[in-house]
Design a protein around this motif. Structure first.
Motif, PDB file in Angstrom:
ATOM      1  N   ASP A  57      19.746  49.773   8.863  1.00 54.22           N
ATOM      2  CA  ASP A  57      18.747  48.776   8.485  1.00 54.22           C
ATOM      3  C   ASP A  57      17.444  48.949   9.258  1.00 54.22           C
ATOM      4  OD1 ASP A  57      20.714  47.749   6.887  1.00 54.22           O
ATOM      5  OD2 ASP A  57      20.607  45.707   7.673  1.00 54.22           O
ATOM      6  N   ASP A  58      16.387  48.430   8.659  1.00 49.41           N
ATOM      7  CA  ASP A  58      15.076  48.191   9.297  1.00 49.41           C
ATOM      8  C   ASP A  58      14.158  49.414   9.365  1.00 49.41           C
ATOM      9  OD1 ASP A  58      16.285  45.760   9.661  1.00 49.41           O
ATOM     10  OD2 ASP A  58      16.126  45.741  11.845  1.00 49.41           O
TER      11      ASP A  58
ATOM     12  N   HIS B 211      15.215  46.013   1.946  1.00 49.94           N
ATOM     13  CA  HIS B 211      15.541  45.065   3.033  1.00 49.94           C
ATOM     14  C   HIS B 211      14.362  44.109   3.264  1.00 49.94           C
ATOM     15  CE1 HIS B 211      17.981  43.703   6.315  1.00 49.94           C
ATOM     16  NE2 HIS B 211      17.272  44.226   7.283  1.00 49.94           N
TER      17      HIS B 211
HETATM   18 ZN   LIG Z   1      17.229  43.890   9.368  1.00 47.62          ZN
END
Ligand SMILES: [Zn+2]
Length: 329
Positions: free
Chosen positions: A118-119, A172
């Motif tokens: 993620d991210d 996301h």
């Molecule tokens: Zn995140």
């Protein structure tokens, strides 16, 4: 055991009650007691031999998953009642028996692991990209558009992800909720638009989302919400054609130092336990969550490589894209 008690119960069901017992080991008796009359009689359910079960599995996709979630189906005979105690005893035994045979069948079938990061793009993304190539494994990245616009380097790292056929890019959100999750989700319309902006900016091909700060799943026949704040946004995304995926296991490593909060072996064991106990969201499918910034330095990168090596050397798990989730048997 079942054969021994079978003659006690007479056939002649008047009412059929399906007891959904997924995830309620602890309060099973309570839920039965409250949902049925004082005394009830159960009918025998079809008892499949292992061979019959195997044949059913071949012909009916998803049958094992269905029986794992809902192992006990009891036609109830209210004319010839038996005591609640007997019913509870029977239900417990039946549940164990069905689950044991379902588990045996599932263990024979392929197992799937999903590495999700993620991210990104963040410092760490280029290392993840290289490791997926070096190990030849499919990986999944849930991207934050704002990060891609922060520097030339991150823009380049995003492009590396896109050019790597082993990497699949998902949504996301554009701002990552500014890390103020409750505020962000309190306005589902603007939150929804943030995901839309991310999709357009990053030219994402799949309508697949992970919500920042929330472990929410909505896809096919599944809807699981961890925190109510976020549910309306997730529902709005789902209504508009998105699938929302959370995770089963999370691994944390301090990005700057490379020191793991949980040692590699602990994560490996957790993945194996989820797979063996069928305790992940979908049996035979385990989703692992990591974050791109965990792999900024060599130490973290080595940990990721050794987790992949350990899985490849000691299991037959297949690394998969979330787009293909879940494999149901
Ligand atoms: Zn995140």
């Amino acid at each position: 055991m079942w054969k021994a008690i079978k003659p006690i119960f007479n056939v002649g069901a008047v009412m059929v009650a399906t007891l959904s017992l997924m995830g309620c080991q602890g309060n099973m008796s309570t839920s039965i007691a409250s949902s049925l009359p004082d005394t009830v009689e159960i009918d025998s359910i079809a008892v499949l031999s292992d061979q019959e079960l195997e044949d059913t599995v071949k012909n009916k996709k998803g049958y094992l998953t269905e029986r794992w979630r809902d192992p006990v189906r009891i036609p109830v005979d209210t004319l010839n009642p038996i005591s609640k105690d007997s019913l509870e005893r029977y239900t417990r035994g039946e549940r164990r028996r069905v689950r044991d045979s379902v588990r045996r069948e599932l263990d024979k079938l392929p197992k799937h692991v999903y590495f999700t990061f993620d991210d990104g793009p963040l410092i760490g993304s280029s290392a993840i990209d290289s490791i997926s190539k070096a190990k030849n494994i499919k990986i999944n990245v849930f991207l934050v558009g704002r990060h891609a616009n922060m520097s030339k380097r991150l823009k380049r790292d995003l492009q590396r992800y896109k050019d790597n056929a082993l990497v699949e890019c998902y949504n996301h959100s554009y701002t990552h909720a500014g890390n103020r999750f409750t505020t962000f989700y309190s306005n589902p319309v603007s939150a929804y638009e943030d995901f839309e902006k991310n999709e357009v900016d990053l030219e994402l091909k799949h309508k697949i989302v992970r919500l920042p700060g929330r472990n929410i799943w909505i896809y096919d026949d599944v809807r699981r919400i961890d925190l109510k704040s976020g549910a309306s946004t997730a529902d709005m995304l789902y209504t508009n054609g998105y699938k929302i995926y959370g995770w089963d296991v999370e691994w944390r490593i301090n990005g700057a130092s490379g020191n793991p909060v949980q040692p590699m072996n602990e994560i490996y064991t957790r993945i194996r336990n989820f797979m063996n106990n069928k305790s992940s969201m979908e049996p035979n499918n385990v989703v692992l969550l990591m974050h791109d910034d965990m792999f900024q330095n060599k130490k973290g990168q080595q940990l990721l490589s050794s987790l992949i090596d350990t899985i490849q050397n000691t299991t037959d798990y297949k690394f998969e894209f979330i787009r293909d989730y879940p494999f149901r048997y």
